[in-house]
Design a protein around this motif. Structure first.
Motif, PDB file in Angstrom:
ATOM      1  N   ASN A 172      12.598  45.545  71.067  1.00 45.00           N
ATOM      2  CA  ASN A 172      14.011  45.726  71.394  1.00 45.00           C
ATOM      3  C   ASN A 172      14.614  46.926  70.683  1.00 45.00           C
ATOM      4  O   ASN A 172      15.776  46.881  70.244  1.00 45.00           O
ATOM      5  N   SER A 173      13.857  47.951  70.560  1.00 45.52           N
ATOM      6  CA  SER A 173      14.357  49.132  69.852  1.00 45.52           C
ATOM      7  C   SER A 173      14.671  50.238  70.856  1.00 45.52           C
ATOM      8  O   SER A 173      14.301  50.166  72.017  1.00 45.52           O
ATOM      9  N   THR A 174      15.358  51.246  70.378  1.00 47.20           N
ATOM     10  CA  THR A 174      15.566  52.421  71.221  1.00 47.20           C
ATOM     11  C   THR A 174      14.310  53.279  71.156  1.00 47.20           C
ATOM     12  O   THR A 174      13.550  53.227  70.188  1.00 47.20           O
ATOM     13  N   ALA A 175      14.114  54.094  72.172  1.00 52.33           N
ATOM     14  CA  ALA A 175      12.934  54.943  72.205  1.00 52.33           C
ATOM     15  C   ALA A 175      12.937  55.920  71.033  1.00 52.33           C
ATOM     16  O   ALA A 175      11.888  56.171  70.431  1.00 52.33           O
ATOM     17  N   GLY A 176      14.095  56.447  70.716  1.00 55.40           N
ATOM     18  CA  GLY A 176      14.198  57.407  69.612  1.00 55.40           C
ATOM     19  C   GLY A 176      13.745  56.826  68.300  1.00 55.40           C
ATOM     20  O   GLY A 176      12.925  57.402  67.586  1.00 55.40           O
TER      21      GLY A 176
END
Lengths: 93, 93
Positions: A37-41
Motif C-alpha cells: 500500500n505504498s506509493t511508487a515513489g
DNA sequence: TATTATAGTTTATATTATAAACTATTTTAT
DNA sequence: ATAAAATAGTTTATAATATAAACTATAATA
C-alpha cells in the motif's frame, strides 16, 4: 541488553518489503506496491536502499513493451532480517 | 495486511524506554539512560515525546539537592505498546 | 490525435534521531 | 576558600529519513 536494530530494516516500508520477499521466490514492483500500500515513489526509493545494502537484488527487464522490475531477497537480506527479528525480541519482551 | 506501526513507538530508543517502563513501577532518568545506553540529550528528547503523546508520565522532583526525573508508563502507553507489538507481528511473520 | 493509464524515477520537503553544546547545581580536591 | 570535576538534566544544531509530489517515458484507448 538492547541490541541495536539495523536501521535499514527498522523502517515500516522496507521491513514490509523484506517480509514479503522472504516468503516468495521473486516479486514484481507493482505487486510489492499493492501489498504494501505504498506509493511508487516511496517504494522505488526504499528498494534502492535495500538493493544498495545488498539485501535485495533487482532486475530491470521488459514485459512486452513496458518496464518490469523484479525483486528477490538475497542471502544477506535473509540473514539481516533474521538478526533484526532476533534483536527486536529484547524490545518486545 | 500490514497495519501501520505507531511512529511514536517505532523508534529504537523510545521503544526501549517503553519496553523498560512496562516491567517496572517507575524508573529514574539515570536508570533509563544506563539501561538504554543512550545519551542524556537523546533520552530527554524522546521522553518528552512519549510524555506529550500521553504514553509516559514524568515527575520532576529533587532527591536531596539534585533534580530527579521519575517516569511511569500510562495506561495509554501500555495499550499503544500492545498494539504496536501486535501490528509488528504482520511484519515479522 | 488527444487523453488516460502504466511503470516507474527524481526531487523537494517535512520530520526524526542524534550528538554536541549548554545550564545549573553539587561534590571533591588543593 | 576556590578551582575542577561530576551530576542531572535541557536546548540547539545537524545529518539522515521517510514520504509525497512532480516528473519521464511509453503504451493503450477513446
Amino acid at each position: 541488553m538492547f541490541k541495536d536494530l539495523d536501521p535499514l530494516l527498522h523502517s515500516q516500508l522496507r521491513l514490509a518489503v523484506v517480509s514479503l520477499l522472504i516468503s516468495v521466490d521473486s516479486a514484481e514492483f507493482t505487486w510489492l506496491r499493492e501489498k504494501t500500500n505504498s506509493t511508487a515513489g516511496n517504494l522505488s526509493v526504499q528498494l534502492d536502499k535495500l538493493s544498495e545494502a545488498g539485501y535485495v537484488s533487482i532486475e530491470k527487464t521488459f514485459r512486452g513493451k513496458r518496464p518490469l522490475t523484479t525483486c528477490k531477497i538475497t542471502r544477506k537480506g535473509v540473514k539481516a532480517f533474521e538478526d533484526y527479528v532476533n534483536s527486536l525480541k529484547d524490545y518486545i519482551k
